[in-house]
Write a protein that holds these residues in place. Structure first.
Motif, PDB file in Angstrom:
ATOM      1  N   ILE A   1      13.723  56.286  69.386  1.00 61.67           N
ATOM      2  CA  ILE A   1      12.538  56.446  68.928  1.00 61.67           C
ATOM      3  C   ILE A   1      11.314  57.164  69.119  1.00 61.67           C
ATOM      4  N   VAL A   2      10.249  58.312  69.060  1.00 59.19           N
ATOM      5  CA  VAL A   2       9.776  58.649  69.559  1.00 59.19           C
ATOM      6  C   VAL A   2       8.124  58.692  68.694  1.00 59.19           C
ATOM      7  N   MET A   3       7.394  57.725  69.472  1.00 54.78           N
ATOM      8  CA  MET A   3       6.442  57.486  68.701  1.00 54.78           C
ATOM      9  C   MET A   3       5.253  59.375  68.421  1.00 54.78           C
ATOM     10  N   HIS A   4       5.031  59.598  67.636  1.00 49.50           N
ATOM     11  CA  HIS A   4       4.045  61.047  67.241  1.00 49.50           C
ATOM     12  C   HIS A   4       2.521  60.694  66.600  1.00 49.50           C
ATOM     13  N   GLY A   5       1.397  60.530  67.492  1.00 55.53           N
ATOM     14  CA  GLY A   5       0.367  59.768  66.453  1.00 55.53           C
ATOM     15  C   GLY A   5      -0.325  61.726  66.307  1.00 55.53           C
ATOM     16  N   VAL A   6      -1.537  61.030  65.009  1.00 57.58           N
ATOM     17  CA  VAL A   6      -2.028  61.906  64.547  1.00 57.58           C
ATOM     18  C   VAL A   6      -3.913  61.611  64.524  1.00 57.58           C
ATOM     19  N   SER A   7      -4.042  60.416  65.920  1.00 61.36           N
ATOM     20  CA  SER A   7      -5.964  60.024  65.300  1.00 61.36           C
ATOM     21  C   SER A   7      -6.263  59.699  66.593  1.00 61.36           C
ATOM     22  N   MET A   8      -5.731  60.783  68.114  1.00 64.96           N
ATOM     23  CA  MET A   8      -6.476  60.341  68.881  1.00 64.96           C
ATOM     24  C   MET A   8      -7.110  61.232  69.649  1.00 64.96           C
ATOM     25  N   SER A   9      -7.579  62.229  68.482  1.00 61.97           N
ATOM     26  CA  SER A   9      -8.572  63.094  68.931  1.00 61.97           C
ATOM     27  C   SER A   9      -9.283  63.344  69.889  1.00 61.97           C
ATOM     28  N   LEU A  10      -8.167  63.928  71.111  1.00 64.91           N
ATOM     29  CA  LEU A  10      -8.267  64.730  72.665  1.00 64.91           C
ATOM     30  C   LEU A  10      -9.559  65.100  72.496  1.00 64.91           C
TER      31      LEU A  10
ATOM     32  N   VAL B   1      -8.972  67.743  79.446  1.00 63.15           N
ATOM     33  CA  VAL B   1      -7.707  67.213  80.805  1.00 63.15           C
ATOM     34  C   VAL B   1      -8.582  65.452  80.950  1.00 63.15           C
ATOM     35  N   ASP B   2      -9.775  65.391  81.139  1.00 61.72           N
ATOM     36  CA  ASP B   2     -10.328  64.502  81.375  1.00 61.72           C
ATOM     37  C   ASP B   2     -10.037  63.477  80.652  1.00 61.72           C
ATOM     38  N   ARG B   3      -9.760  63.712  79.368  1.00 63.79           N
ATOM     39  CA  ARG B   3      -9.540  62.776  78.505  1.00 63.79           C
ATOM     40  C   ARG B   3      -8.340  62.228  77.849  1.00 63.79           C
ATOM     41  N   ILE B   4      -6.826  63.618  78.167  1.00 63.09           N
ATOM     42  CA  ILE B   4      -5.343  62.447  78.785  1.00 63.09           C
ATOM     43  C   ILE B   4      -5.685  61.853  79.780  1.00 63.09           C
ATOM     44  N   SER B   5      -6.159  62.258  80.488  1.00 65.83           N
ATOM     45  CA  SER B   5      -5.792  61.538  81.704  1.00 65.83           C
ATOM     46  C   SER B   5      -6.559  60.893  81.857  1.00 65.83           C
ATOM     47  N   ARG B   6      -7.484  60.113  81.337  1.00 69.27           N
ATOM     48  CA  ARG B   6      -7.999  58.923  80.756  1.00 69.27           C
ATOM     49  C   ARG B   6      -7.177  57.992  79.647  1.00 69.27           C
ATOM     50  N   VAL B   7      -6.582  59.235  79.062  1.00 71.73           N
ATOM     51  CA  VAL B   7      -5.585  58.305  78.036  1.00 71.73           C
ATOM     52  C   VAL B   7      -4.021  57.848  79.190  1.00 71.73           C
ATOM     53  N   GLN B   8      -3.282  58.542  79.493  1.00 68.07           N
ATOM     54  CA  GLN B   8      -2.612  58.144  80.459  1.00 68.07           C
ATOM     55  C   GLN B   8      -3.135  57.206  81.443  1.00 68.07           C
TER      56      GLN B   8
END
Ligand SMILES: [Fe+2]
Length: 281
Positions: free
Chosen positions: A58-67, A124-131
């Protein structure tokens, strides 16, 4: 770059097909789920997902992260996402280069951004913080768009490539979205595909859309069109063995029609593998 192992040819898991999948165990290599549909502790959706997870990757695909939003990251949402991931152990988690709301209002749509250095820094900053929070690499998808911004300083593909490199994230290439956005904005979809870094792409999305003659809308309610199949073959040649799947979200056909589309995907993959084997011989 270490990438997750390819999963093969998959489908979006949708409740309308649950019974048939459970009864027939179809030859689908993996399923992608919309994360938000299962982010409720307990209850039938999660119980069903655990049944499918017992049999399929299974892969989880989201639509609400609002990156791309300027609202603060929603750590409640991210906490629930992380809890679901701990339970389901997905191969990866994905979301979009988009924003879904601002000032605390959720607009329930994947909205476009200007491709500027400022928005690149921001995303980029937000993706880094999410990761950092999820403790895993995120897989980020190009969305389809219907407006563009005069302020943009670079092409979408330059933005996506730079974003992936700087955030050290992975990419989900939605081949249909490339085609839809290319048509709507007048760019060359083939050039987009040739500009995305090979080492970052771990998944393809394929889908159908609505052709309104002057513009196209990413509705996921039609079979994949011929132009998108042609781009799929181009993408497959460039990116090699990448997990691919078909998104169908409305105007649901008999499940066998989705299996026919998967068979076409596999036939393209097999043709390329055979050509390469002949070339190497
Ligand atoms: Fe997609």
């Amino acid at each position: 770059m270490e990438k997750p192992a390819p999963l093969g040819c998959g489908l979006g898991l949708r409740p309308v097909y649950y019974d048939e999948i459970l009864a027939t165990r179809p030859p689908v290599d993996w399923f992608e789920v919309i994360s938000e549909n299962y982010m409720i502790p307990g209850g039938r959706p999660l119980a069903m997902l655990e049944r499918f997870r017992a049999d399929y990757p299974i892969v989880m695909h989201g639509v609400s992260m609002s990156l791309a939003s300027t609202d603060p990251l929603d750590f409640d949402y991210l906490r629930h996402l992380k809890e679901l991931a701990a339970r389901i152990e997905p191969a990866w988690i994905s979301d979009h280069v988009a924003w879904t709301g601002v000032h605390g209002i959720n607009l329930h749509d994947l909205l476009p951004i200007p491709y500027t250095k400022e928005s690149l820094d921001h995303v980029v900053d937000r993706i880094s913080r999410v990761q950092d929070f999820l403790k895993r690499r995120l897989v980020v998808e190009n969305a389809s768009t219907y407006v563009s911004f005069e302020q943009s300083e670079m092409d979408e593909w330059t933005f996506v490539a730079e974003m992936a490199k700087r955030a050290d994230c992975l990419l989900l290439l939605d081949v249909n979205n490339v085609f839809v956005s290319g048509f709507n904005h007048g760019f060359d979809a083939a050039r987009f595909i040739d500009s995305v870094p090979v080492e970052r792409v771990v998944q393809f999305h394929m889908a159908g859309h609505t052709d309104n003659e002057t513009h196209r809308i990413d509705t996921h309610d039609q079979p994949v069109c011929e132009e998108v199949w042609t781009l799929y073959e181009q993408a497959r040649r460039r990116f090699g063995n990448v997990s691919a799947m078909i998104e169908r979200d409305d105007n649901f056909p008999p499940f066998s029609e989705l299996l026919d589309e998967l068979a076409r995907m596999r036939a393209i993959d097999a043709k390329i593998v055979a050509e390469r084997a002949r070339g190497a011989a």
